[in-house]
Enzyme design. Structure first.
Site, mmCIF file in Angstrom:
data_model
loop_
_atom_site.group_PDB
_atom_site.id
_atom_site.type_symbol
_atom_site.label_atom_id
_atom_site.label_comp_id
_atom_site.label_asym_id
_atom_site.label_seq_id
_atom_site.Cartn_x
_atom_site.Cartn_y
_atom_site.Cartn_z
ATOM 1 N N ARG A 197 0.698 -1.278 0.188
ATOM 2 C CA ARG A 197 0.074 -0.164 0.045
ATOM 3 C C ARG A 197 0.702 1.130 -0.036
ATOM 4 N NH1 ARG A 197 -3.025 -3.789 -0.417
ATOM 5 N NH2 ARG A 197 -5.062 -4.006 0.593
ATOM 6 N N SER A 217 -10.445 -1.265 4.145
ATOM 7 C CA SER A 217 -9.563 -1.509 5.307
ATOM 8 C C SER A 217 -9.230 -0.334 6.086
ATOM 9 C CB SER A 217 -8.480 -2.208 4.980
ATOM 10 O OG SER A 217 -8.673 -3.482 4.568
ATOM 11 N N GLU A 257 -4.391 2.824 7.464
ATOM 12 C CA GLU A 257 -4.351 2.684 5.960
ATOM 13 C C GLU A 257 -4.936 3.823 5.254
ATOM 14 O OE1 GLU A 257 -5.173 0.808 2.071
ATOM 15 O OE2 GLU A 257 -6.335 -0.441 3.443
HETATM 16 N N1 EPU Z 1 -9.984 -12.307 10.134
HETATM 17 C C1 EPU Z 1 -10.513 -12.469 11.390
HETATM 18 N N2 EPU Z 1 -11.823 -12.054 11.640
HETATM 19 C C2 EPU Z 1 -12.616 -11.475 10.855
HETATM 20 C C3 EPU Z 1 -12.245 -11.449 9.402
HETATM 21 C C4 EPU Z 1 -10.913 -11.704 9.151
HETATM 22 O O1 EPU Z 1 -9.924 -12.696 12.305
HETATM 23 O O2 EPU Z 1 -13.666 -11.495 10.972
HETATM 24 C C5 EPU Z 1 -8.870 -12.823 9.961
HETATM 25 C C6 EPU Z 1 -8.758 -14.222 9.164
HETATM 26 O O3 EPU Z 1 -7.769 -14.822 10.236
HETATM 27 C C7 EPU Z 1 -8.366 -13.928 7.853
HETATM 28 C C8 EPU Z 1 -7.547 -12.723 7.898
HETATM 29 O O4 EPU Z 1 -7.853 -11.912 8.919
HETATM 30 O O5 EPU Z 1 -7.805 -15.082 7.261
HETATM 31 C C9 EPU Z 1 -7.448 -11.988 6.604
HETATM 32 O O6 EPU Z 1 -8.698 -11.444 6.038
HETATM 33 P P1 EPU Z 1 -8.962 -11.038 4.811
HETATM 34 O O7 EPU Z 1 -8.687 -12.218 4.027
HETATM 35 O O8 EPU Z 1 -10.365 -10.691 4.704
HETATM 36 O O9 EPU Z 1 -8.099 -9.889 4.671
HETATM 37 P P2 EPU Z 1 -7.513 -8.574 5.337
HETATM 38 O O10 EPU Z 1 -6.117 -8.790 5.514
HETATM 39 O O11 EPU Z 1 -8.438 -8.235 6.493
HETATM 40 C C10 EPU Z 1 -6.667 -7.535 3.186
HETATM 41 C C11 EPU Z 1 -6.793 -6.120 2.489
HETATM 42 C C12 EPU Z 1 -8.199 -5.790 1.889
HETATM 43 C C13 EPU Z 1 -8.226 -7.001 0.862
HETATM 44 C C14 EPU Z 1 -8.404 -8.235 1.555
HETATM 45 C C15 EPU Z 1 -8.625 -9.527 0.824
HETATM 46 C C16 EPU Z 1 -5.156 -4.900 3.884
HETATM 47 C C17 EPU Z 1 -5.248 -3.566 4.910
HETATM 48 N N3 EPU Z 1 -6.526 -5.151 3.739
HETATM 49 O O12 EPU Z 1 -7.326 -7.510 4.248
HETATM 50 O O13 EPU Z 1 -7.987 -4.517 1.340
HETATM 51 O O14 EPU Z 1 -9.661 -6.791 0.254
HETATM 52 O O15 EPU Z 1 -7.003 -8.636 2.161
HETATM 53 O O16 EPU Z 1 -7.291 -9.736 -0.131
HETATM 54 O O17 EPU Z 1 -4.283 -5.129 3.429
HETATM 55 C C18 EPU Z 1 -8.504 -2.554 1.512
HETATM 56 O O18 EPU Z 1 -7.330 -2.097 1.144
HETATM 57 O O19 EPU Z 1 -9.219 -1.432 1.489
HETATM 58 C C19 EPU Z 1 -8.917 -3.589 1.521
HETATM 59 C C20 EPU Z 1 -10.346 -3.950 1.789
#
Ligand code: EPU
Length: 352
Positions: free
Chosen positions: A166, A244, A348
């Site tokens: 990012r 996010s 972010e």
């Molecule tokens: N998780 C939890 N609880 C929840 C949801 C998620 O514990 O309610 C944990 C789970 O272990 C899951 C992990 O968080 O495996 C990762 O969750 P997710 O795959 O939804 O991804 P994220 O790391 O939370 C990132 C990006 C998102 C992008 C998703 C999917 C960042 C800050 N965010 O989120 O990007 O859509 O991966 O690839 O890197 C954005 O940048 O605005 C955004 C939405």
């Protein structure tokens, strides 16, 4: 350049903050931008200057006292192939998901995992957007920018963009100097699907099992990604949010071990603490998990809240939230994750 004074920004930020700017300046071409600055007319506009896309990754914390610029440069066109790569150029104001759709329809692999990310192509280049194991940097070849120092359009090669998580040169040393006018994306004819993130492969398999004999296409992966996003993330058209809110923290491995031990002492020795290897002895821990562990998932207070299906997203639940309410919630969450987990969450979303 179309200039408006005392202009509401409510439609220009997906959080739906009802703030205004002293001046709003929209333009439709790179030439218009060059001509405007070359003529010196920018000196008539109130400062500071801020350039926004669709405002999907920012939080206006108050009325903006200067001039907000906005690009309406919208186009997608094919370029001649180069070094065996298929290339397209898209204007900075083009809706990012329209670019992903265009690529999927034309059978190009590389943009499908980035489908559904709110925002415009110019902001994608600044922010190095990413999702489901793919990042903007994987498909960009060069970025065309208006250079405020030389008052001309210049090409920034991918390597010069210094893309990170990012992050890019446009957010660091070159901040304020360049305005992205268009981006060149390139696609390899040999490229294929990238399914190794979370539930993507399993969801794709479900779809493919229902249409035996059909080859997997970027269109199919795109539709799976859009379904996954739709089931996890709030639609900003319905519930104000900026995706996010925090970055996923990257910590040294021994520090991660401490967090993991804490979780295992709570849930048992086999508890799978989510994490990703970030290389060089560092581990990325999902901020969503940290926030959930600290009890914030689904929390609501006044007009704001923490989204139930993805606690990394803060929401303007009633559509009437004031910036102070979001900021107060951010502060509480950050303090509690710090207290309980010893980790400092970094936003972010850009605070303006
Ligand atoms: N998780 C939890 N609880 C929840 C949801 C998620 O514990 O309610 C944990 C789970 O272990 C899951 C992990 O968080 O495996 C990762 O969750 P997710 O795959 O939804 O991804 P994220 O790391 O939370 C990132 C990006 C998102 C992008 C998703 C999917 C960042 C800050 N965010 O989120 O990007 O859509 O991966 O690839 O890197 C954005 O940048 O605005 C955004 C939405």
């Amino acid at each position: 350049m179309e200039i408006r004074y005392h202009y509401s920004l409510k439609r220009h930020n997906t959080f739906g903050m009802d703030v205004s700017c002293t001046c709003f300046a929209g333009y439709r071409s790179a030439e218009e931008l060059v001509e405007f600055f070359a003529s010196g007319r920018q000196y008539d506009l109130p400062r500071p200057f801020l350039h926004i896309g669709s405002g999907s990754n920012l939080l206006f914390t108050k009325d903006f006292p200067g001039t907000v610029f906005h690009s309406d440069i919208r186009f997608i066109r094919e370029l001649p192939e180069k070094d065996g790569k298929i290339r397209i150029e898209t204007g900075a104001g083009t809706v990012w998901d329209d670019v992903c759709e265009w690529c999927a329809v034309h059978g190009l692999w590389g943009a499908e995992n980035l489908s559904g990310i709110p925002g415009e192509a110019g902001a994608a280049a600044v922010q190095n957007i990413g999702a489901y194991g793919a990042e903007f940097k994987d498909i960009v070849s060069e970025v065309h920018c208006f250079d405020a120092v030389t008052c001309s359009i210049r090409t920034i090669k991918k390597d010069e963009c210094r893309y990170g998580y990012r992050d890019s040169v446009f957010k660091q040393s070159a901040k304020g100097r360049y305005i992205v006018t268009s981006v060149i994306l390139e696609f390899s004819p040999e490229a294929g699907p990238k399914l190794d993130y979370g539930q993507v492969e399993a969801e794709v398999k479900k779809v493919m099992d229902g249409i035996p004999g059909t080859p997997l296409t970027p269109r199919i992966v795109r539709s799976v990604i859009l379904d996954i996003r739709g089931s996890r993330l709030p639609d900003p058209a319905e519930t104000g949010n900026a995706g996010s809110f925090f970055k996923n923290p990257v910590v040294p491995k021994p520090f991660y071990d401490k967090v993991a031990n804490y979780a295992r002492s709570k849930y048992g020795p086999d508890y799978p603490v989510p994490h990703f290897d970030a290389g060089s002895g560092f581990v990325k821990i999902p901020a969503a998990w940290l926030i959930e562990q600290c009890g914030w998932k689904g929390y609501s207070e006044g007009n704001v809240g923490v989204y139930l299906k993805q606690p990394l997203v803060l929401v303007n639940a009633t559509g009437k939230a004031r910036p102070e309410e979001i900021l107060a919630l951010e502060k509480k969450i950050t303090a509690s994750v710090q207290d309980i987990m010893g980790i400092t969450l970094v936003p972010e979303v850009e605070h303006i």
